[in-house]
Design an enzyme around this catalytic site. Structure first.
Site, short mmCIF file in Angstrom:
data_model
loop_
_atom_site.label_atom_id
_atom_site.label_comp_id
_atom_site.label_asym_id
_atom_site.label_seq_id
_atom_site.Cartn_x
_atom_site.Cartn_y
_atom_site.Cartn_z
N TYR A 1 1.30 10.05 -6.61
CA TYR A 1 2.62 10.47 -6.14
C TYR A 1 3.52 10.61 -7.38
O TYR A 1 3.71 9.64 -8.11
CB TYR A 1 3.23 9.44 -5.20
CG TYR A 1 2.56 9.30 -3.86
CD1 TYR A 1 3.08 9.95 -2.74
CD2 TYR A 1 1.42 8.51 -3.69
CE1 TYR A 1 2.49 9.81 -1.49
CE2 TYR A 1 0.82 8.37 -2.46
CZ TYR A 1 1.36 9.02 -1.36
OH TYR A 1 0.77 8.89 -0.12
N HIS B 1 -9.89 3.73 -0.78
CA HIS B 1 -8.93 3.70 -1.88
C HIS B 1 -8.30 2.31 -1.95
O HIS B 1 -7.71 1.84 -0.97
CB HIS B 1 -7.83 4.75 -1.66
CG HIS B 1 -8.28 6.14 -1.98
ND1 HIS B 1 -7.40 7.16 -2.26
CD2 HIS B 1 -9.52 6.68 -2.06
CE1 HIS B 1 -8.08 8.28 -2.51
NE2 HIS B 1 -9.37 8.00 -2.38
N PRO C 1 5.54 13.06 5.52
CA PRO C 1 4.19 12.62 5.18
C PRO C 1 4.09 11.75 3.94
O PRO C 1 3.00 11.26 3.63
CB PRO C 1 3.44 13.95 4.97
CG PRO C 1 4.51 14.92 4.57
CD PRO C 1 5.73 14.51 5.33
N LYS D 1 2.00 7.97 7.26
CA LYS D 1 2.16 7.19 8.48
C LYS D 1 1.93 7.96 9.78
O LYS D 1 1.77 7.37 10.83
CB LYS D 1 3.57 6.57 8.51
CG LYS D 1 3.75 5.46 7.50
CD LYS D 1 3.05 4.20 7.95
CE LYS D 1 2.74 3.27 6.81
NZ LYS D 1 1.52 3.58 6.06
N TYR E 1 2.24 0.42 3.11
CA TYR E 1 1.36 1.58 2.96
C TYR E 1 0.03 1.35 3.68
O TYR E 1 -0.51 2.26 4.32
CB TYR E 1 1.12 1.85 1.47
CG TYR E 1 0.53 3.22 1.19
CD1 TYR E 1 1.34 4.29 0.85
CD2 TYR E 1 -0.84 3.45 1.26
CE1 TYR E 1 0.82 5.54 0.58
CE2 TYR E 1 -1.39 4.69 1.01
CZ TYR E 1 -0.55 5.74 0.67
OH TYR E 1 -1.09 6.99 0.42
#
Length: 385
Positions: A196, A72, A288, A292, A380
Site C-alpha cells: 500500500y 500472507h 476497498p 473488508k 486487517y
C-alpha cells in the site's frame, strides 16, 4: 412453490448463506437476475480474514482454497518511498489469505445441491411484514414463491434494500472524491505481500491473484475515463508512486482487464424488516483499502445463517431478533478501519499542506509504535465476530 428461505442474489454472500442452510437441512431457494457465467465473470478482491477461511471450511468448500490460496503474514506500507512492513504473525499471531472472490463463488456454486434460479427477471418482494413471498419472471412466465424469511444478498443496487420503505430506513454515506483504476495482468507479483503506497501523486496498491497473476491499482479522479489510460500510461504512473526499488522490480505486460471503481462508505440501519434481512453489500459498502468488503459479507451471513437455522429448527426468534444489532456493531468497526486506511493512504483535493503533514505524522507514528501496528494488524486480519 414454497420454501423456508428465499435468498436474493447468488454472489458469495447469497451462496454462502444458501450452503450453510443446506447443510443444516433448511430449505432455501436462491434467485439471481444474472447468468452463472456473468456472476463468475465479475472481477473482485480476494483477501480473506481468518474468520472467512474458517467459514469456507465450515461450509465444506475450503479444500481448493487451502491448496491454491496464498498465505500472507503481513503487508507493506509506503509513504513517499519510505517503507514499513507489518508482520501480522509476529504482532498478533494471525494472517490473511489471498484467494479471489471469483474462486470463492466458484467453490460455493460447485458445492450447491439445492435450487438456484438464474436469469430471474423482475424480482419483487411482497408483504415481508405479514405474508412474505417473492415473484419473478423467467422465460416470459411469472412465478411466485412463498416463504417464511427473505435474505437480501443482492448488492448495493439490488431490489432488496430498495423494497424497504424509505421511512423505515436510515442510511449513512460518504462518497470519496476519487476512484481506483485497476488492471489485471498475467505477470508475477512485484512482491510476496501486498504493498500500500501513499505518494503526492496519489495512492497505489500492488496486489495479486496467484503466483503468476497480479492486480495493480492507482488512485484517479472520479471523472477519469478508462479509455484515457493506455497500458503504458498506467505502468508509468504506477512506477512513479512506488519505492524506486519496487518500481525497478515491476514486471509489466498487456492488461487482461482494466476498470475504474468509485470509492464510498455506506451503511443502512436497521438490517431487519419483519421477515426481510439485509446482508453483504445490500447492507453496507466499504472502500476497498482495508480489504473488508467480502469479509464483512461472510461475517453477516454466518450470523444470519445461525439465526435462521435457530428460527426454523428450534422455533426460537432470539437469533433473528438480535441479528441487526449484532452485525451492525462489527460493520461500524470495519467502516472505521476502512475509512482510516483510506484517509491515511490517499491524497485528498482539499487536504492542503497541513493535511499531508498529518498523514505523514500518522505514518511515522505507525512505524514507531508496536501498539499502533498491533491495532492495524488486529483490524486487517479481522475482529472477532
Amino acid at each position: 412453490m414454497r420454501t423456508e428461505v428465499i435468498i436474493i442474489g447468488a454472489g458469495p454472500a447469497g451462496l454462502m448463506l444458501g450452503r450453510l442452510l443446506e447443510l443444516a437441512g433448511v430449505d432455501a431457494i436462491i434467485l439471481e437476475r444474472k447468468s452463472p457465467d456473468y456472476v463468475l465473470g465479475r472481477i473482485r478482491a480476494g483477501v480473506l480474514e481468518q474468520g472467512s477461511m474458517d467459514l469456507m471450511d465450515r461450509a465444506g468448500v475450503g479444500a481448493r482454497m487451502h491448496a491454491e490460496g496464498l498465505i500472507h503474514h503481513g503487508v507493506e506500507l509506503s509513504f513517499d518511498g519510505d517503507r514499513q512492513r507489518l508482520d501480522f504473525t509476529d504482532l498478533i499471531g494471525r494472517h490473511v489469505m489471498v484467494y479471489g472472490q471469483t474462486e470463492v463463488t466458484r467453490d460455493l456454486m460447485a458445492a450447491r445441491k439445492a435450487q438456484t434460479i438464474y436469469d430471474a427477471e423482475n424480482v419483487e418482494l411482497h408483504d415481508f411484514d405479514t405474508n412474505p413471498h417473492v415473484t419473478y419472471t423467467k422465460d416470459g412466465v411469472t412465478h411466485r414463491i412463498d416463504c417464511r424469511f427473505i435474505a437480501g444478498c443482492d448488492g448495493f443496487h439490488g431490489v432488496s434494500r430498495q423494497s424497504v420503505p424509505q421511512s423505515a430506513l436510515t442510511t449513512f454515506e460518504r462518497v470519496y472524491p476519487f476512484g481506483w483504476l485497476g488492471i489485471l495482468v498475467d505477470k508475477p507479483p512485484v512482491a510476496d505481500e501486498l504493498i500500500y503506497a501513499h505518494h503526492a501523486r496519489g495512492f497505489a496498491l500492488c496486489s495479486q491473484r496467484s503466483p503468476t497473476r497480479s492486480r495493480y491499482y492507482v488512485q484517479v479522479p472520479t471523472d477519469e475515463k478508462v479509455e484515457a489510460w493506455s497500458d503504458d500510461r498506467f505502468w508509468d504512473e504506477l512506477r512513479a508512486r512506488l519505492n524506486p526499488e519496487t518500481a525497478e522490480a515491476l514486471q509489466t505486460g498487456s492488461s487482461i482487464e482494466k476498470s475504474i471503481a468509485p470509492l464510498r462508505s455506506f451503511v443502512a440501519e436497521p438490517l431487519r424488516f419483519g421477515c426481510l434481512f439485509l446482508a453483504g453489500d445490500a447492507a453496507h459498502i466499504v472502500p476497498p483499502t482495508g480489504a473488508k468488503g467480502l469479509n464483512l459479507a461472510m461475517s453477516d451471513v454466518a450470523v444470519l445463517a445461525d439465526a435462521l437455522i435457530e428460527a426454523v429448527s428450534e422455533k426460537s426468534e432470539a437469533g433473528i431478533n438480535a441479528y441487526s444489532a449484532k452485525v451492525l456493531d462489527r460493520i461500524w468497526k470495519a467502516e472505521r478501519f476502512s475509512w482510516w486506511m483510506t484517509s491515511l493512504l490517499h491524497t485528498f483535493p482539499d487536504a492542503g499542506a497541513f493535511g499531508r503533514r498529518i498523514q505523514r505524522a500518522d505514518f511515522d507514528y505507525l512505524a514507531s509504535s508496536r501498539i499502533a501496528q498491533q491495532s492495524l494488524a488486529e483490524n486487517y486480519t479481522g475482529l472477532p465476530s
